[in-house]
Motif scaffolding. Structure first.
Motif, PDB file in Angstrom:
ATOM      1  N   ASP A   1      -0.404   4.219   1.495  1.00 58.90           N
ATOM      2  CA  ASP A   1      -0.721   4.972   2.702  1.00 58.90           C
ATOM      3  C   ASP A   1      -1.444   4.068   3.698  1.00 58.90           C
ATOM      4  N   PRO A   2      -1.605   4.478   4.947  1.00 53.01           N
ATOM      5  CA  PRO A   2      -2.223   3.621   5.969  1.00 53.01           C
ATOM      6  C   PRO A   2      -3.689   3.294   5.689  1.00 53.01           C
ATOM      7  N   GLU A   3      -4.471   4.169   5.097  1.00 51.10           N
ATOM      8  CA  GLU A   3      -5.880   3.882   4.811  1.00 51.10           C
ATOM      9  C   GLU A   3      -5.987   2.763   3.780  1.00 51.10           C
ATOM     10  N   GLU A   4      -5.127   2.821   2.793  1.00 47.12           N
ATOM     11  CA  GLU A   4      -5.134   1.784   1.748  1.00 47.12           C
ATOM     12  C   GLU A   4      -4.737   0.443   2.361  1.00 47.12           C
TER      13      GLU A   4
ATOM     14  N   PRO B   1       0.837  -1.220   0.000  1.00 47.07           N
ATOM     15  CA  PRO B   1       0.000   0.000   0.000  1.00 47.07           C
ATOM     16  C   PRO B   1       0.863   1.257   0.000  1.00 47.07           C
TER      17      PRO B   1
ATOM     18  N   THR C   1      -5.199  -0.503   5.560  1.00 50.49           N
ATOM     19  CA  THR C   1      -6.300  -0.950   6.412  1.00 50.49           C
ATOM     20  C   THR C   1      -7.406  -1.535   5.559  1.00 50.49           C
ATOM     21  N   SER C   2      -7.774  -0.918   4.508  1.00 49.13           N
ATOM     22  CA  SER C   2      -8.856  -1.436   3.664  1.00 49.13           C
ATOM     23  C   SER C   2      -8.442  -2.754   3.002  1.00 49.13           C
ATOM     24  N   HIS C   3      -7.169  -2.908   2.659  1.00 54.85           N
ATOM     25  CA  HIS C   3      -6.711  -4.156   2.032  1.00 54.85           C
ATOM     26  C   HIS C   3      -6.654  -5.276   3.059  1.00 54.85           C
TER      27      HIS C   3
END
Length: 175
Positions: A16-19, A14, A21-23
């Motif tokens: 960034d951290p949001e990407e 990923p 977390t979603s993965h």
């Protein structure tokens, strides 16, 4: 002890951290398998890394020990070479001494031969012959008349007489 294992790679990289977390939420089983493989990799790699570090610490010590051994062998070789040179010099001195002794003995031998020849000549009887003149050569008969041999004196009388032609030799001292 080392088992060849490749470094585990994550299922997704990923940005960034949001990407991330979603993965993880959508692909949890893949991330769980990734975490398990990373843990196995770390567990298997730690002893290998510790052994490599230990070997890296021992290499300078081994190098120092080998260097001391090389220095010792070099000193030993230098000492042996020095001893060899001293032995060679001593043997050369012996050879030179023996050559001198040989020359001296050869000279003694030559002198002894000369003395022997002189003694043989002195021991040979001498006969005085008159000098011939050309006129007297015609008067000499072809065959000389036979004359009686000179009388043989007793040994005591002969040894008591001195030679008129040559002086008596020096006293013999065994040389």
């Amino acid at each position: 002890m080392s088992t060849t294992q490749s470094t585990p790679r994550p299922p997704f990289l990923p940005t960034d951290p949001e990407e991330f977390t979603s993965h993880v939420i959508t692909h949890g089983a893949e991330w769980f398998d990734y975490c398990r493989r990373v843990d196995e990799y770390v567990v298997n790699t730690e002893p290998i890394l510790a052994e490599s570090q230990q070997q890296a610490r021992q290499l300078p010590l081994q190098n120092q020990a080998l260097q001391r051994e090389i220095d010792h062998l070099h000193q030993q070789l230098t000492a042996e070479e020095s001893a060899h040179q001293q032995t060679r010099a001593a043997l050369q001195a012996i050879i030179e001494y023996q050559k001198g002794q040989l020359k001296e003995k050869e000279q003694d031998y030559i002198n002894a031969l000369a003395e022997k020849n002189q003694a043989v000549q002195l021991a040979a009887p001498t006969v005085n012959t008159p000098a011939r003149t050309p006129e007297s050569a015609a008067e000499v008969p072809a065959v000389a008349p036979v004359v009686a041999p000179a009388s043989i004196d007793s040994p005591s009388a002969t040894s008591a007489q001195l030679s008129e032609r040559l002086p008596d030799p020096d006293k013999f001292e065994g040389d």
